[in-house]
Design a protein around this motif. Structure first.
Motif, short mmCIF file in Angstrom:
data_model
loop_
_atom_site.label_atom_id
_atom_site.label_comp_id
_atom_site.label_asym_id
_atom_site.label_seq_id
_atom_site.Cartn_x
_atom_site.Cartn_y
_atom_site.Cartn_z
N ASP A 97 0.87 -1.18 0.00
CA ASP A 97 0.00 0.00 0.00
C ASP A 97 0.90 1.22 0.00
OD1 ASP A 97 -3.28 0.46 1.03
OD2 ASP A 97 -1.93 2.14 0.72
N ARG A 98 0.50 2.23 -0.76
CA ARG A 98 1.34 3.43 -0.78
C ARG A 98 1.12 4.30 0.44
NH1 ARG A 98 -1.79 5.80 -6.05
NH2 ARG A 98 -3.75 6.17 -4.97
N ASP A 99 0.09 3.96 1.24
CA ASP A 99 -0.17 4.68 2.49
C ASP A 99 0.48 3.88 3.63
OD1 ASP A 99 -1.22 5.56 4.88
OD2 ASP A 99 -3.28 5.76 4.15
N PRO A 100 1.55 4.44 4.25
CA PRO A 100 2.28 3.67 5.27
C PRO A 100 1.42 3.27 6.45
CG PRO A 100 3.16 5.95 5.05
CD PRO A 100 2.12 5.76 3.99
N GLU A 101 0.42 4.11 6.79
CA GLU A 101 -0.43 3.78 7.94
C GLU A 101 -1.26 2.53 7.68
OE1 GLU A 101 -2.95 6.87 9.54
OE2 GLU A 101 -1.25 8.27 9.46
N ARG A 102 -1.85 2.46 6.46
CA ARG A 102 -2.67 1.27 6.11
C ARG A 102 -1.78 0.02 6.04
NH1 ARG A 102 -7.64 1.43 7.41
NH2 ARG A 102 -7.69 -0.60 6.39
N LEU A 103 -0.57 0.20 5.51
CA LEU A 103 0.36 -0.92 5.37
C LEU A 103 0.69 -1.50 6.75
CD1 LEU A 103 1.91 -2.37 3.09
CD2 LEU A 103 3.81 -0.79 3.49
N LYS A 104 0.94 -0.60 7.70
CA LYS A 104 1.30 -1.05 9.05
C LYS A 104 0.10 -1.70 9.74
CE LYS A 104 3.08 0.60 13.50
NZ LYS A 104 3.13 -0.77 13.95
N LEU A 105 -1.04 -1.02 9.60
CA LEU A 105 -2.24 -1.54 10.27
C LEU A 105 -2.57 -2.97 9.83
CD1 LEU A 105 -4.56 0.34 11.91
CD2 LEU A 105 -5.90 -0.51 10.00
N VAL A 106 -2.62 -3.15 8.51
CA VAL A 106 -3.01 -4.47 7.98
C VAL A 106 -1.86 -5.48 8.18
CG1 VAL A 106 -3.62 -5.71 5.86
CG2 VAL A 106 -4.75 -3.55 6.41
N GLY A 107 -0.62 -5.02 7.98
CA GLY A 107 0.53 -5.91 8.17
C GLY A 107 0.58 -6.43 9.60
N ASP A 108 0.38 -5.54 10.58
CA ASP A 108 0.42 -5.96 11.99
C ASP A 108 -0.77 -6.85 12.33
OD1 ASP A 108 2.67 -4.42 12.15
OD2 ASP A 108 1.83 -2.87 13.48
N GLN A 109 -1.96 -6.47 11.83
CA GLN A 109 -3.17 -7.25 12.17
C GLN A 109 -3.08 -8.69 11.68
OE1 GLN A 109 -6.87 -5.52 10.78
NE2 GLN A 109 -8.11 -7.18 11.63
N PHE A 110 -2.49 -8.86 10.49
CA PHE A 110 -2.48 -10.21 9.90
C PHE A 110 -1.08 -10.85 9.92
CE2 PHE A 110 -6.26 -8.13 8.31
CZ PHE A 110 -7.22 -9.12 8.51
N GLY A 111 -0.13 -10.20 10.57
CA GLY A 111 1.21 -10.78 10.74
C GLY A 111 1.94 -11.01 9.43
N ILE A 112 1.86 -10.03 8.53
CA ILE A 112 2.56 -10.17 7.24
C ILE A 112 3.89 -9.39 7.31
CG2 ILE A 112 2.39 -9.91 4.72
CD1 ILE A 112 0.10 -11.65 5.88
N GLU A 113 5.00 -10.10 7.09
CA GLU A 113 6.32 -9.47 7.22
C GLU A 113 6.69 -8.67 5.98
OE1 GLU A 113 8.90 -10.53 9.80
OE2 GLU A 113 7.01 -10.92 10.85
N ARG A 114 6.43 -9.25 4.81
CA ARG A 114 6.87 -8.59 3.57
C ARG A 114 5.89 -7.46 3.23
NH1 ARG A 114 7.67 -12.50 -1.30
NH2 ARG A 114 8.14 -10.48 -2.26
#
Ligand code: NAD
Length: 343
Positions: free
Chosen positions: A35-52
């Protein structure tokens, strides 16, 4: 067989449903997100445990390591991202609306065909449990040959708080919601030869139309009405139910509010509750849509494995997308539009 590895682009409002559903799909997992929005990337990455995690889709494709991509961005980026997937020979799912124009949609289908990769549009409404129940009843011959139908979505639900961009576009209900209802009409009564539409805007705070009434002539001679509204205030809010009426040579089907399916034929009248399941991560009233997200993604994983065509392939969706363009054209001109000439 190893699980299919997917990458998801666009971690916005609706993608959260897609991520939950991927966690439930058998033999598939999401290994990278963008995602080009860093906030959305962090939110979804942290919620679903996605490293890449990537802010740039081109970088993610260059790194590779996935078997398919799930494009969950809004329409502006769909063509570029689908063509990027085709260039990397990666099978792609693309959210609706498929493209900004029918010409773009045709180019996207052509790019994936030339690359030899499957392309599916995330057109999930036909996968809703109540719609599948209507399809099954027709297939079983419950009402003979259907000759008339109505596919109706009338609501006063505030969709703008979760998706503020819906208030800002020149086009609103046909492109966003009617596209699903038109797809259901095609799924139930078959392809369309001619369309006539009328639209209006009732809500003064939005730019686009929030009411549309569309008349369809189907290939098989049936006539149907697709009527959609986000300006309809009812005693019991039906969002997000699509109501269906079908008259056939041997009987009738009525899918009414509360997921009530009534079938009448020579054998009498039967009533069934065709409510969707409330999945563990789902919330009312969205659960009907959320269950269909799981169903379409499971379908994609199965077809990717067996090499079969998906129900809502890019090629199939051109025939739904043409109805959207035709509806705007007809509403503007006041005249019927020949669909076959557009395809
Ligand atoms: P949104 O704006 O909340 O999310 C889109 C996300 O994509 C944003 O986080 C944005 O930063 C990101 N993005 C956009 N372009 C990008 C790019 N080029 N590269 C990387 N990231 C990019 O939108 P939404 O409400 O989640 O809607 C997304 C799509 O889903 C829309 O096309 C919408 O019509 C569709 N949708 C479908 C359903 C359904 O039932 N099928 C329901 C709601 C929304």
């Amino acid at each position: 067989m190893a699980a299919l590895r997917g990458a998801l682009i666009g971690c916005g409002f609706f993608a959260v449903n897609q991520m939950h559903a991927w966690a439930d799909v058998a033999d598939a997992e999401i290994v990278a997100i963008c995602d080009r929005d860093p906030e959305r990337l962090k939110l979804v990455g942290d919620q679903f445990g996605i490293e890449r995690r990537y802010s740039d889709a081109a970088e993610m494709f260059a790194d590779g390591g996935f078997d398919f991509v799930d494009i969950a961005t809004t329409v502006q980026s769909h063509r570029a991202l689908v063509e990027m997937a085709a260039a990397h020979r990666i099978p792609a799912i693309c959210q609706k609306p498929f493209a900004k124009t029918l010409a773009d949609a045709k180019a996207m289908v052509a790019a994936c065909k030339a690359a030899g990769v499957p392309l599916m549009v995330h057109e999930n409404f036909r996968w809703q449990t109540p719609i599948q129940a209507v399809r099954k009843a027709l297939d079983a011959g419950a009402i003979g040959e259907p000759f008339w139908g109505r596919f109706s979505f009338r609501s006063g639900f505030d969709v703008f708080s979760g998706q503020p961009y819906l208030a800002e576009g020149e086009r609103f209900i046909i492109e966003d919601l009617g596209i699903h209802t038109l797809d259901i009409a095609r799924y139930i009564l078959g392809d369309v030869t001619r369309l006539t539409a009328r639209t209006r805007r009732v809500n003064p705070k939005i730019k686009g139309e929030d009411v549309a009434t569309i008349l369809l002539d189907h290939d098989n001679g049936a006539t149907s009405i697709v009527d959609v509204s986000y300006a309809t205030k009812l005693g019991t809010e039906p969002f997000p139910e699509t109501l269906v009426e079908l008259d056939g040579t041997d009987g009738t089907i009525r899918l009414s509010q509360g997921y009530r399916l009534e079938i009448t034929n020579a054998g009498g009248t039967t009533v069934a509750d065709v409510s969707p399941k409330l999945l563990s991560w789902a919330a009312r009233p969205w659960h009907n849509i959320q269950e269909s997200v799981f169903a379409i993604q499971q379908h994609w994983a199965e077809r990717l494995k067996d090499g079969g065509e998906t129900s809502t392939s890019g090629a199939d969706n051109l025939k739904t997308f043409a109805l959207v363009e035709a509806a705007y054209e007809s509403a503007a001109s006041g005249r019927p539009v020949d669909i076959k000439a557009m395809l």
